[in-house]
Motif scaffolding. Sequence first.
Motif, short mmCIF file in Angstrom:
data_model
loop_
_atom_site.label_atom_id
_atom_site.label_comp_id
_atom_site.label_asym_id
_atom_site.label_seq_id
_atom_site.Cartn_x
_atom_site.Cartn_y
_atom_site.Cartn_z
N ALA A 105 0.81 -1.22 0.00
CA ALA A 105 0.00 0.00 0.00
C ALA A 105 0.84 1.27 0.00
N TYR A 106 2.10 1.17 0.38
CA TYR A 106 2.96 2.35 0.46
C TYR A 106 4.12 2.22 -0.53
N SER A 107 4.45 3.33 -1.17
CA SER A 107 5.59 3.37 -2.07
C SER A 107 6.88 3.27 -1.25
N PRO A 108 8.00 2.88 -1.87
CA PRO A 108 9.24 2.67 -1.10
C PRO A 108 9.68 3.86 -0.26
N GLY A 109 9.67 5.06 -0.85
CA GLY A 109 10.09 6.25 -0.10
C GLY A 109 9.13 6.61 1.00
N ALA A 110 7.83 6.48 0.74
CA ALA A 110 6.83 6.79 1.76
C ALA A 110 6.93 5.83 2.93
N LEU A 111 7.13 4.55 2.64
CA LEU A 111 7.25 3.56 3.70
C LEU A 111 8.49 3.84 4.55
N ALA A 112 9.60 4.19 3.91
CA ALA A 112 10.82 4.50 4.66
C ALA A 112 10.63 5.73 5.55
N LEU A 113 10.00 6.77 5.02
CA LEU A 113 9.77 7.98 5.81
C LEU A 113 8.83 7.71 6.98
N GLY A 114 7.72 7.01 6.71
CA GLY A 114 6.80 6.70 7.79
C GLY A 114 7.44 5.87 8.88
N ARG A 115 8.27 4.93 8.48
CA ARG A 115 8.97 4.08 9.45
C ARG A 115 9.93 4.91 10.28
N MET A 116 10.69 5.81 9.66
CA MET A 116 11.64 6.62 10.40
C MET A 116 10.94 7.60 11.34
N LEU A 117 9.82 8.17 10.90
CA LEU A 117 9.09 9.10 11.77
C LEU A 117 8.54 8.37 12.99
N ALA A 118 7.97 7.18 12.78
CA ALA A 118 7.46 6.41 13.92
C ALA A 118 8.60 6.04 14.87
N GLY A 119 9.75 5.69 14.31
CA GLY A 119 10.89 5.35 15.14
C GLY A 119 11.41 6.54 15.93
N PHE A 120 11.49 7.70 15.27
CA PHE A 120 12.03 8.88 15.96
C PHE A 120 11.09 9.36 17.06
N VAL A 121 9.79 9.34 16.81
CA VAL A 121 8.84 9.75 17.85
C VAL A 121 8.98 8.86 19.08
N THR A 122 9.11 7.56 18.86
CA THR A 122 9.27 6.62 19.97
C THR A 122 10.57 6.88 20.73
N LEU A 123 11.66 6.98 19.99
CA LEU A 123 12.97 7.19 20.63
C LEU A 123 13.06 8.57 21.27
N GLY A 124 12.48 9.58 20.60
CA GLY A 124 12.51 10.93 21.16
C GLY A 124 11.80 11.00 22.50
N ALA A 125 10.67 10.31 22.61
CA ALA A 125 9.95 10.29 23.89
C ALA A 125 10.79 9.63 24.98
N ILE A 126 11.47 8.53 24.63
CA ILE A 126 12.32 7.85 25.61
C ILE A 126 13.48 8.75 26.03
N CYS A 127 14.06 9.46 25.07
CA CYS A 127 15.17 10.38 25.40
C CYS A 127 14.71 11.49 26.34
N LEU A 128 13.50 12.00 26.12
CA LEU A 128 12.99 13.06 27.00
C LEU A 128 12.79 12.53 28.41
N VAL A 129 12.24 11.34 28.54
CA VAL A 129 12.02 10.76 29.86
C VAL A 129 13.35 10.50 30.57
N ARG A 130 14.32 10.01 29.82
CA ARG A 130 15.63 9.69 30.40
C ARG A 130 16.57 10.90 30.46
N ARG A 131 16.16 12.01 29.85
CA ARG A 131 16.97 13.22 29.82
C ARG A 131 18.36 12.94 29.24
N GLU A 132 18.35 12.29 28.08
CA GLU A 132 19.60 11.89 27.44
C GLU A 132 20.41 13.09 26.93
N GLY A 133 19.73 14.07 26.40
CA GLY A 133 20.44 15.21 25.84
C GLY A 133 21.03 14.91 24.47
N LEU A 134 21.77 15.87 23.93
CA LEU A 134 22.37 15.72 22.62
C LEU A 134 23.67 14.91 22.70
#
Length: 327
Positions: A42-71
């Motif tokens: 249902a998704y083109s190659p580039g769209a699938l890659a972008l959607g996957r990366m966005l879902a991954g970053f939102v998940t990891l970003g939330a964990i970083c905020l909770v853990r206060r990982e910083g840059l």
Amino acid sequence: MMTSSPSSRRAPRPEVLAAVAACVTVVLWASAFVSIRSAGAAYSPGALALGRMLAGFVTLGAICLVRREGLPPRSAWRGIAISGVLWFGVYMVVLNWGEQQVDAGTAALLVNVGPILIALLGTRLLGDPMPPRLLAGMAVSFAGAVTVGLSMSGGDGTSVLGVALCLLAAASWAAGVVAQKPALGRASALQATTFGCLIGAVTCLPFAGQLVGDMADAPLSATLNMIYLGVFPTALAFTTWAYALARTTASRMGATTYAVPALVVLMSWLALGEVPGLLTLAGGGLCLAGVAASRSRARTRAEVTGSAAAEEGAPPQPRSEKAGGSA
């Protein structure tokens, strides 16, 4: 007689934790191939890659905020940026595209050139050792991957473009892994994965329009599979990969991924009802046997001496906790 308290028990050794993290990675990466079948329809190659990366970053970003990982520190950004562009970005797009041009068996066969490239680049650029056990294990695993690929190949869906894309995916993966390894000496596994995922998403931004259009027409199951790809095979599995990679060599970690074809065969059997043939099962067995050989290590002289002393009834010589190689 004194008894040891729970607090005095030894913590798991770093090599054991790294091995567990590597196992989590290969299991989740194997599951990704099953999910890509649904989302990729249902998704083109580039769209699938972008959607996957966005879902991954939102998940990891939330964990970083909770853990206060910083840059990450400035010295780690070069490796994170290169791996983010090549592995999290280019690899994801060209692999999705390549799998639409060739059959699944051919794609798996070509992409499995990646661990060999990782070993070659790791030896050349990182100074990774190449012990005979690792070389022999990789040879056995690659033979197994070839067997699995040939047994799954339909023989009627191969194109020159598809072959080139799959080989480009393998090269991008290898270069990304080798670039990430030095960065993990300066940044945590969570930092390297989170910001690598962010850079991968930025690399895929030209496909934002396709993602919006595909999402409007895609069935819910395909979208859920895309989100699954981002949360588990990306956010979780890439973090456990980085954790394990920081504690062993790139060459050995690359060899570990040869377990993926065997697990894909098993998961396709259980989840999709695709009964594998004897040749496919034999190839999967070779993959696992090669991984086991590549991750084993030769016994040290102290271990051999201790074993011989035990057989003769003499107490073994004490061994330092620092003895032994990485997992």
